[in-house]
Scaffold this active site. Structure first.
Site, PDB file in Angstrom:
ATOM      1  N   HIS A   1       0.859  -1.189   0.000  1.00 28.39           N
ATOM      2  CA  HIS A   1       0.000   0.000   0.000  1.00 28.39           C
ATOM      3  C   HIS A   1       0.891   1.234   0.000  1.00 28.39           C
ATOM      4  O   HIS A   1       2.135   1.110  -0.028  1.00 28.39           O
ATOM      5  CB  HIS A   1      -0.948  -0.023   1.205  1.00 28.39           C
ATOM      6  CG  HIS A   1      -0.257  -0.293   2.508  1.00 28.39           C
ATOM      7  ND1 HIS A   1       0.590   0.613   3.092  1.00 28.39           N
ATOM      8  CD2 HIS A   1      -0.268  -1.379   3.335  1.00 28.39           C
ATOM      9  CE1 HIS A   1       1.056   0.131   4.220  1.00 28.39           C
ATOM     10  NE2 HIS A   1       0.566  -1.098   4.398  1.00 28.39           N
TER      11      HIS A   1
ATOM     12  N   GLY B   1       1.815   3.184   2.257  1.00 24.73           N
ATOM     13  CA  GLY B   1       2.785   3.231   3.356  1.00 24.73           C
ATOM     14  C   GLY B   1       4.093   2.574   2.928  1.00 24.73           C
ATOM     15  O   GLY B   1       5.178   3.129   3.125  1.00 24.73           O
ATOM     16  N   HIS B   2       3.982   1.383   2.334  1.00 28.16           N
ATOM     17  CA  HIS B   2       5.188   0.700   1.842  1.00 28.16           C
ATOM     18  C   HIS B   2       5.887   1.561   0.781  1.00 28.16           C
ATOM     19  O   HIS B   2       7.113   1.692   0.767  1.00 28.16           O
ATOM     20  CB  HIS B   2       4.831  -0.643   1.188  1.00 28.16           C
ATOM     21  CG  HIS B   2       4.233  -1.650   2.111  1.00 28.16           C
ATOM     22  ND1 HIS B   2       2.948  -2.125   1.971  1.00 28.16           N
ATOM     23  CD2 HIS B   2       4.753  -2.305   3.179  1.00 28.16           C
ATOM     24  CE1 HIS B   2       2.695  -3.018   2.907  1.00 28.16           C
ATOM     25  NE2 HIS B   2       3.771  -3.152   3.658  1.00 28.16           N
TER      26      HIS B   2
ATOM     27  N   ARG C   1      -3.563  -5.479   6.308  1.00 27.13           N
ATOM     28  CA  ARG C   1      -4.739  -6.180   6.853  1.00 27.13           C
ATOM     29  C   ARG C   1      -6.030  -5.383   6.671  1.00 27.13           C
ATOM     30  O   ARG C   1      -7.121  -5.936   6.834  1.00 27.13           O
ATOM     31  CB  ARG C   1      -4.529  -6.492   8.331  1.00 27.13           C
ATOM     32  CG  ARG C   1      -3.455  -7.551   8.559  1.00 27.13           C
ATOM     33  CD  ARG C   1      -3.309  -7.881  10.037  1.00 27.13           C
ATOM     34  NE  ARG C   1      -2.353  -8.946  10.271  1.00 27.13           N
ATOM     35  CZ  ARG C   1      -1.041  -8.758  10.430  1.00 27.13           C
ATOM     36  NH1 ARG C   1      -0.538  -7.549  10.381  1.00 27.13           N
ATOM     37  NH2 ARG C   1      -0.242  -9.790  10.645  1.00 27.13           N
TER      38      ARG C   1
HETATM   39  P1  AMP Z   1       4.729  -5.226   6.476  1.00 27.58           P
HETATM   40  O1  AMP Z   1       4.601  -5.571   5.028  1.00 27.58           O
HETATM   41  O2  AMP Z   1       3.433  -4.982   7.154  1.00 27.58           O
HETATM   42  O3  AMP Z   1       5.640  -6.191   7.213  1.00 27.58           O
HETATM   43  O4  AMP Z   1       5.470  -3.823   6.525  1.00 27.58           O
HETATM   44  C1  AMP Z   1       6.683  -3.611   5.890  1.00 27.58           C
HETATM   45  C2  AMP Z   1       7.243  -2.279   6.334  1.00 27.58           C
HETATM   46  O5  AMP Z   1       6.325  -1.241   6.012  1.00 27.58           O
HETATM   47  C3  AMP Z   1       7.451  -2.214   7.861  1.00 27.58           C
HETATM   48  O6  AMP Z   1       8.666  -1.546   8.132  1.00 27.58           O
HETATM   49  C4  AMP Z   1       6.263  -1.416   8.324  1.00 27.58           C
HETATM   50  O7  AMP Z   1       6.475  -0.714   9.532  1.00 27.58           O
HETATM   51  C5  AMP Z   1       6.060  -0.463   7.159  1.00 27.58           C
HETATM   52  N1  AMP Z   1       4.685   0.036   7.138  1.00 27.58           N
HETATM   53  C6  AMP Z   1       3.544  -0.674   7.298  1.00 27.58           C
HETATM   54  N2  AMP Z   1       2.460   0.134   7.281  1.00 27.58           N
HETATM   55  C7  AMP Z   1       2.937   1.395   7.115  1.00 27.58           C
HETATM   56  C8  AMP Z   1       2.327   2.684   7.049  1.00 27.58           C
HETATM   57  N3  AMP Z   1       1.012   2.837   7.130  1.00 27.58           N
HETATM   58  N4  AMP Z   1       3.117   3.764   6.871  1.00 27.58           N
HETATM   59  C9  AMP Z   1       4.470   3.635   6.778  1.00 27.58           C
HETATM   60  N5  AMP Z   1       5.105   2.445   6.850  1.00 27.58           N
HETATM   61  C10 AMP Z   1       4.358   1.334   7.025  1.00 27.58           C
END
Ligand code: AMP
Length: 282
Positions: free
Chosen positions: A34, A36-37, A189
């Site tokens: 998304h 954020g990533h 999620r």
């Molecule tokens: P994940 O795929 O959930 O393991 O997340 C991968 C990376 O993206 C981790 O370092 C998370 O902290 C970061 N991340 C997840 N959600 C967000 C968000 N909303 N904003 C910024 N970074 C995020």
């Protein structure tokens, strides 16, 4: 964008790039990407020559089997998003590539209190699995810079310790949480939330903001604000908070006074989905 599935192949490529003086930045993810990533990838692009992203849904960090089985997989869309946001290398290993000898983690690293409290208490084994895979990934990529989100606050504190413990020459850069318009922290999620849960989930960040505002007014003590935050969420039908805590932002120890740097952290269940969020308070 190059895609590698084998450790040996990505290492060969990155070793050659490092020899040419290229700086490697790394963004580990579990996919279902998304904005954020993508914000992490963009930061990485600014600070490094080669942006490496990994997508690996790590089985050892899921303490809930259903959460693992239902973890969203949107690989074709992820690949399009990555190549459109400056990613140079995607590492896409299989489970057997990462764990050729099985999952056993006979000697998990010890991180003390920061890994035992909050998420550590509510998701037993989660941080052991997370550290196990992050150590493997860092050993493969050996990046100069590692980009992670504040969204997973406890995770980044632990990874900071892990980098020290394994004496890696990697700088951890923590990026701010990207949010939806109504304040909900973006998360892979979120796509699993029902319409009703999705609407109510906005109350999580709203509660964090209200607590921050109340702290600023010096009206309530820390303990009563924790109770207030928890109760505000518990009073909303369909939301079940697991914890709402105000802690020292560096140690996660119980905060004693407002002169410390404080962070509020919460985990809330809604419609079978578990969401986490946090906010620096001062
Ligand atoms: P994940 O795929 O959930 O393991 O997340 C991968 C990376 O993206 C981790 O370092 C998370 O902290 C970061 N991340 C997840 N959600 C967000 C968000 N909303 N904003 C910024 N970074 C995020």
């Amino acid at each position: 964008m190059l895609i590698f599935k084998r450790i040996h192949d990505i290492q060969n490529y990155l070793n050659a790039s490092k020899k040419e003086g290229q700086h490697i930045g790394f963004v580990p993810t579990m996919g279902a990407l998304h904005k954020g990533h993508i914000s992490l990838l963009k930061e990485c692009k600014k600070g490094c020559d080669i942006v490496v992203c990994s997508i690996f849904v790590n089985p050892t960090q899921f303490n809930d089997k259903t959460d693992f089985e239902k973890y969203p997989n949107t690989l074709p869309a992820d690949i399009i998003k990555l190549s459109g946001s400056g990613c140079d290398v995607l590492f896409l290993p299989s489970v057997t590539e990462m764990y050729p000898e099985g999952y056993a983690n006979d000697n998990p690293m010890r991180f003390g209190f920061i890994a035992q409290t909050l998420e550590g208490e509510h998701r037993p084994g989660h941080f052991d699995g997370m550290a196990q895979v992050v150590e493997k990934l860092l050993d493969i990529v050996k990046p100069g810079k590692l980009y992670m989100g504040q969204k997973d606050y406890q995770q980044q504190l632990i990874v900071q310790q892990l980098i020290k413990k394994i004496k890696l020459n990697t700088e951890l850069i923590v990026c701010p949480t990207l949010r939806e318009k109504d304040g909900l922290a973006m998360s892979s999620r979120n796509v699993r939330l029902s319409k009703e849960s999705r609407k109510k989930a906005a109350e999580i960040s709203r509660t964090l903001r209200i607590v921050k505002a109340r702290l600023k007014m010096h009206k309530d003590g820390i303990e009563s604000l924790e109770k207030f935050g928890f109760q505000r969420l518990a009073d909303i039908t369909g939301l079940e908070p697991e914890y709402f805590a105000i802690r020292n932002a560096f140690t996660l120890e119980t905060a004693k006074s407002e002169s410390e740097k404080l962070i509020a952290l919460t985990a809330v269940r809604t419609g079978g989905i578990r969401l986490i969020d946090n906010m620096r308070l001062n």
